[in-house]
Design a protein around this motif. Structure first.
Motif, PDB file in Angstrom:
ATOM      1  N   ASP A  40       1.142  -1.482   0.207  1.00 38.99           N
ATOM      2  CA  ASP A  40      -0.188  -0.005   0.135  1.00 38.99           C
ATOM      3  C   ASP A  40       0.395   1.500   0.108  1.00 38.99           C
ATOM      4  N   SER A  63      -0.812  -2.687  -4.821  1.00 33.54           N
ATOM      5  CA  SER A  63      -2.284  -2.313  -4.362  1.00 33.54           C
ATOM      6  C   SER A  63      -3.282  -1.609  -5.390  1.00 33.54           C
ATOM      7  N   GLN A  82      -5.271  -2.328   0.942  1.00 37.49           N
ATOM      8  CA  GLN A  82      -5.812  -1.140   1.307  1.00 37.49           C
ATOM      9  C   GLN A  82      -7.787  -1.448   0.299  1.00 37.49           C
ATOM     10  N   PRO A  83      -7.275  -1.450  -1.140  1.00 38.64           N
ATOM     11  CA  PRO A  83      -8.541  -1.415  -2.080  1.00 38.64           C
ATOM     12  C   PRO A  83      -9.833  -2.374  -1.654  1.00 38.64           C
ATOM     13  N   LEU A 108     -10.168  -3.506   1.790  1.00 34.72           N
ATOM     14  CA  LEU A 108     -10.807  -2.819   2.736  1.00 34.72           C
ATOM     15  C   LEU A 108     -12.058  -1.358   2.539  1.00 34.72           C
ATOM     16  N   ASP A 109     -10.978  -0.316   1.621  1.00 35.70           N
ATOM     17  CA  ASP A 109     -12.785  -0.089   1.572  1.00 35.70           C
ATOM     18  C   ASP A 109     -13.224  -0.058   0.430  1.00 35.70           C
ATOM     19  N   ARG A 110     -14.220  -1.983   0.111  1.00 33.29           N
ATOM     20  CA  ARG A 110     -14.367  -1.958  -0.253  1.00 33.29           C
ATOM     21  C   ARG A 110     -14.358  -1.941  -1.791  1.00 33.29           C
ATOM     22  N   SER A 111     -13.266  -1.698  -2.585  1.00 30.06           N
ATOM     23  CA  SER A 111     -13.309  -1.198  -3.748  1.00 30.06           C
ATOM     24  C   SER A 111     -13.676  -2.458  -4.607  1.00 30.06           C
TER      25      SER A 111
END
Length: 321
Positions: free
Chosen positions: A133, A162, A180-181, A183-186
């Motif tokens: 990240d 990422s 991270q994407p 975790l961000d629900r991308s």
């Protein structure tokens, strides 16, 4: 034990150890590994692959059969959401990212499982090594072996794995941590095994393997020069781990109400149907199959010039555990 500098990650398995003034941690696991290499620790948690790479380079370490970190790894493969990758067979010929080094502990495990069960061949892919990240070069504290026929390159300057996955610059990512994407629900990233829990439970049911990522390592001279020290360290970590397990057993009476996560009690009950009473074992006997499998994977993936044996990598003092 109290006279040693001990560095390990903080978890249910090790929490009780931190009552001792000499036990420390570091912000990240690579920082813990670096501490051992830099001589800042007498005993430290160490990634299995980094330990084997150190042995291959002649480094004077030996291992204690304590395994502070374990994770099932089918959940650790992520793909670009708009790709046509729907299963393991579709990974052939793709560009795949891996954090820090080709052959992270997590990567060794999942590559090995895919090789055994789905005919995966790492040499059929292109591999990009970098930061997950945040941009970073490959790890500077370890060696970087790989077979000559495997295409391994560093991520471009300023790029993260990422970000490259989300944009489609790489097709897939084998990772130790959740990017991270996700975790961000991308919507740009999805898992190779979306419903991974049944897959991992089936893997354990068939193999009996709960993959360990790390062990404990120490300078060989320290342990050989202090008979009984390895067992003292082993016993201290074992006691701390058993206290962690006991907290879950006692919490079962109260529906795991000590934990902030809802339905932990349902997970505990479901796990009890599959896992043994000591589902996080230390020692050689209970872990021989898993460790030997990792050693085979490490050799088959060209990360070690020869296949190490269980007896070679652990201190002789604890081969009876």
């Amino acid at each position: 034990m109290d006279n040693l500098r001990v560095i390990t990650s903080r978890s249910d398995a090790t929490e009780a150890l931190f009552e001792r003034a000499n036990v420390q941690t570091r912000p990240t696991l690579p920082d813990i590994f670096r501490a051992l290499i830099a001589g800042e620790a007498d005993v430290a948690e160490f990634g299995l692959t980094f330990y084997l790479r150190a042995l291959d380079s002649g480094a004077p370490y030996t291992a204690i059969p304590v395994f502070p970190t374990r994770v099932f790894r089918h959940s650790s493969v992520f793909v670009h959401a708009e790709s046509d990758i729907t299963g393991p067979a579709d990974l052939t010929g793709r560009t795949i990212g891996e954090f820090g080094v080709y052959g992270q502990d997590s990567g060794v495990w999942i590559k090995g499982a895919l090789m055994d069960e789905h005919g995966f061949r790492p040499a059929a892919n292109r591999w990009v090594i970098g930061g997950l990240d945040r941009p970073m070069p490959p790890f500077d504290f370890t060696t970087h072996p790989h077979p000559a026929d495997v295409d391994v390159r560093s991520a471009p300057d300023g790029k993260t794995l990422s970000g490259m996955l989300a944009s489609g610059e790489i097709d897939a990512l084998f990772t130790a941590n959740v990017p991270q994407p996700v975790l961000d629900r991308s919507p740009a990233v999805r898992r190779l095994f979306p419903d991974y829990e049944p897959v991992e439970r089936d893997y354990f049911r068939r193999t009996g393997i709960f993959p360990m990522m790390h062990l404990l390592a120490a300078p060989r001279d320290l342990l050989t020069g202090n008979p009984g020290l390895a067992r003292t360290v082993y016993d201290a970590f074992l006691e701390a781990k058993d206290k962690g397990l006991q907290r879950y057993r006692e919490s079962a009476r109260l529906y795991q109400a000590h934990h902030l996560l809802p339905w932990t009690n349902a997970l505990y009950e479901r796990n009890a149907e599959l896992l043994p009473e000591d589902w996080w074992p230390y020692g050689i006997a209970a872990n021989r199959t898993a460790v030997d499998t990792f050693l085979r994977y490490h050799y088959e993936q060209g990360l070690s010039p020869r296949r190490w044996t269980v007896e070679e990598i652990f201190t002789p003092e604890l081969l009876d555990t």
